[in-house]
Enzyme design. Structure first.
Site, mmCIF file in Angstrom:
data_model
loop_
_atom_site.group_PDB
_atom_site.id
_atom_site.type_symbol
_atom_site.label_atom_id
_atom_site.label_comp_id
_atom_site.label_asym_id
_atom_site.label_seq_id
_atom_site.Cartn_x
_atom_site.Cartn_y
_atom_site.Cartn_z
ATOM 1 N N LYS A 112 42.566 46.708 48.096
ATOM 2 C CA LYS A 112 42.185 47.779 47.177
ATOM 3 C C LYS A 112 43.278 48.840 47.149
ATOM 4 C CE LYS A 112 38.275 50.929 46.341
ATOM 5 N NZ LYS A 112 36.950 51.384 46.853
ATOM 6 N N SER A 193 33.647 50.149 43.194
ATOM 7 C CA SER A 193 34.975 50.607 42.796
ATOM 8 C C SER A 193 36.087 49.626 43.176
ATOM 9 C CB SER A 193 35.274 51.973 43.422
ATOM 10 O OG SER A 193 35.236 51.910 44.839
ATOM 11 N N SER A 237 30.549 49.672 46.854
ATOM 12 C CA SER A 237 31.773 49.346 46.129
ATOM 13 C C SER A 237 32.450 48.048 46.526
ATOM 14 C CB SER A 237 32.776 50.493 46.261
ATOM 15 O OG SER A 237 32.361 51.592 45.500
#
Length: 579
Positions: A112, A193, A237
């Site tokens: 990420k 996310s 997320s």
């Protein structure tokens, strides 16, 4: 006890500054006391100056392995040709020539884009002026602990995957580089996310799935994928995008995997964990990532030292072998001995569609079919969990998550992440790309300015423990708890020109079955359970289910998931219609 500050430099703090500081507390300093307090304040200022002349110290444990240098990267965010799903932020190819072991040899990994990779720009899903107050993104000098560990295990780090703006969206349209598309159906959310991580792993999932089902390749439409990714989860997320993308995403027990070198929101709810195409790879990657690092204050006395981390993948294989020896590894008995509790309240959350509810009901029936003991359980506090999560975290969210205010614990503080104060220009950008961040600033200010702010926060924290106790009590009788992940099938991306309400509406309710376990710290796995009809258009999209276990008992989750899959993989519940 008195403290004497020694300084030969002339005083720099004025009487007016001292009076202004005192005035913040409603204090009027007597004139005869002003010189004394002014002297003390100038001593502090001199000490501050002394410290400011020191170079930033970088813990040598975080410096990149020399055998992985030099490093180069290619910026791909927003490149529709080379990056058709907008999966990638920056691509690279990093590996160690002298790995400590080879458990991940041949595996490709994305992280990420809030995870530090030395020498590669870090964006946090936002624009550089909002992350650093400058026109350039920071380039970390360190590898996050999770990056170091996968390189030590022989993996190839392929780069950083796009994420949502400040990691604050359960959908995938807010990244500064544009929306991240679902690998199964372009134009639809892949969840957030950890959106790029989900898309990167799902690209591999789609390729393998289409080959198994005799469908033509669509590699050019989805771009390059990876075997594994490392996502982040503060309210869902990892699990939400894993569910939308048809992959496996684990939010491990809080503190099991160190968060050192990753942009934080709030330490209490910060989690990082594996996102993979298969259950077995999820267990494998967890074994590599887990274990105390000596730096992360999120770790607790329960966090195992690295040498004591169990080999989840080997234990899972051993468990299957033992069941085979007993004649139990069959579609009718693979789940024998497992106890599964279906949380009644999780099937009653706002916005849960009948379609998703039916998929979870069918998943519970599959547990029964493989021989597990399945019962519905009531945990009334489950419905209060999102409110507890909200009030326990919002007062801190701006200072810690959006301003990178360092908490008073020894840690690596991400010194290159220096967001400026919220302003009109920041509002204009955020209002267009992610109104949720604006809302967070307003929420935090509103709560912190209430006269009883501390009392409300203290009350919320007591309820965090009460919520944890409620799950622990039920988990004394069950190995895992079963819930939906997302309340509905993935939605279409909204347009930037839409109103705030129109942009926010698809995200409402997305975390109602996930955020509870961020404040309680319980491990939770999202895995494919079936398919649902894509709204507003033809085609199908994956739907996930969530398995929750006791803290530091990821093993029971892996066992339950493996037994369930012996009755049929969730993505193989296909009616022949795709996109």
């Amino acid at each position: 006890m008195s403290v004497v500050f020694l300084s030969t430099r002339p005083p720099t703090v004025s009487v007016e500054k001292l009076d202004a500081i005192a005035g913040r507390y409603g204090v009027a300093l007597p004139g005869h006391e002003q010189p004394h307090y002014l002297h003390l304040l100038n001593g502090l200022d001199a000490t501050l100056t002394q410290l400011s002349t020191l170079p930033v110290y970088t813990d040598p444990r975080l410096l990149p392995d020399p055998t992985t240098l030099p490093r180069t990267f290619v910026k791909l965010g927003g490149d529709a040709v080379k990056n058709p799903l907008n999966t990638w932020s920056h691509q690279t190819k990093i590996s160690s020539t002298q790995p400590i072991h080879t458990r991940l040899a041949g595996k490709t990994i994305a992280v990420k884009d809030n995870v530090s990779i030395a020498g590669v720009p870090l964006t946090g899903g936002t624009f550089p002026e909002l992350l650093t107050g400058k026109k350039e993104y920071p380039i970390p000098e360190i590898d996050a602990v999770v990056v170091k560990r996968v390189l030590e295990a022989g993996a190839v780090v392929k780069g950083s995957a796009n994420c949502e703006h400040f990691s604050m969206s359960p959908l995938s349209f807010t990244s500064a580089s544009g929306p991240v598309h679902n690998a199964w159906l372009r134009g639809y959310t892949t969840g957030g996310s950890s959106s790029g991580c989900a898309a990167a792993v799902a690209a591999m999932q789609v390729q393998g799935w289409r080959a198994r089902h005799g469908l033509p390749s669509n590699d050019e439409e989805i771009g390059e994928g990876v075997d594994m990714a490392i996502g982040g989860d503060q309210g869902g997320s990892i699990r939400i995008p894993a569910s939308y993308a048809g992959i496996y995403g684990l939010k491990p027990t809080h503190g099991l995997i160190p968060y050192t070198g990753i942009v934080s929101l709030i330490p209490m709810i910060d989690h990082t964990g594996p996102m993979t195409t298969t259950l077995e790879d999820n267990a494998l990657l967890l074994s590599v990532l887990a274990g105390y690092d000596g730096m992360d204050p999120r770790c607790t006395p329960e966090t195992p030292l690295r040498k004591n981390v169990v080999d989840y993948s080997a234990l899972l294989a051993c468990w299957k072998t033992e069941k085979e020896a007993k004649g139990e590894w069959t579609p009718q008995s693979a789940g024998r001995g497992l106890r599964v509790g279906v949380i009644r309240e999780s099937l009653e959350v706002m916005g849960l569609t009948e379609e998703v509810k039916a998929i979870i009901t069918a998943a519970a029936a599959q547990f029964k079919a493989v021989g597990a003991d399945v019962q519905e359980v009531s945990i009334p506090m489950h419905t209060l969990g999102p409110s507890i999560w909200t009030i326990a975290t919002r007062p801190f969210m701006c200072e810690m998550g959006l301003q990178n205010r360092v908490t008073p614990y020894p840690q690596y503080p991400m010194p290159d992440v220096t967001p400026p104060s919220f302003s009109q220009s920041a509002f204009d950008i955020l209002n267009k790309h992610n109104p949720a961040v604006v809302n967070m600033f307003f929420n935090s200010a509103f709560l912190n300015e209430k006269p009883d702010a501390n009392q409300m926060l203290a009350r919320a924290m007591t309820h965090v423990q009460q919520l944890r106790d409620a799950y622990d009590a039920v988990l004394e009788d069950f190995d895992v708890l079963l819930t939906p992940v997302n309340p509905r099938v993935g939605s279409k991306h909204p347009e930037y020109e839409m109103t705030v309400d129109q942009k926010m509406e698809p995200a409402i309710g997305a975390t109602l079955n996930t955020c509870q376990f961020n404040v309680t710290g319980h491990p939770a796995l999202a895995m494919p359970a079936g398919w649902g009809m894509a709204p507003d258009g033809p085609g199908m999209l994956p739907v996930g289910m969530q398995l929750v276990g006791k803290r530091f008992d990821e093993m029971s989750i892996f066992k339950a998931a493996a037994a369930w899959e012996f009755g049929g993989l969730g993505l193989d519940r296909w009616n022949g219609q795709l996109n």
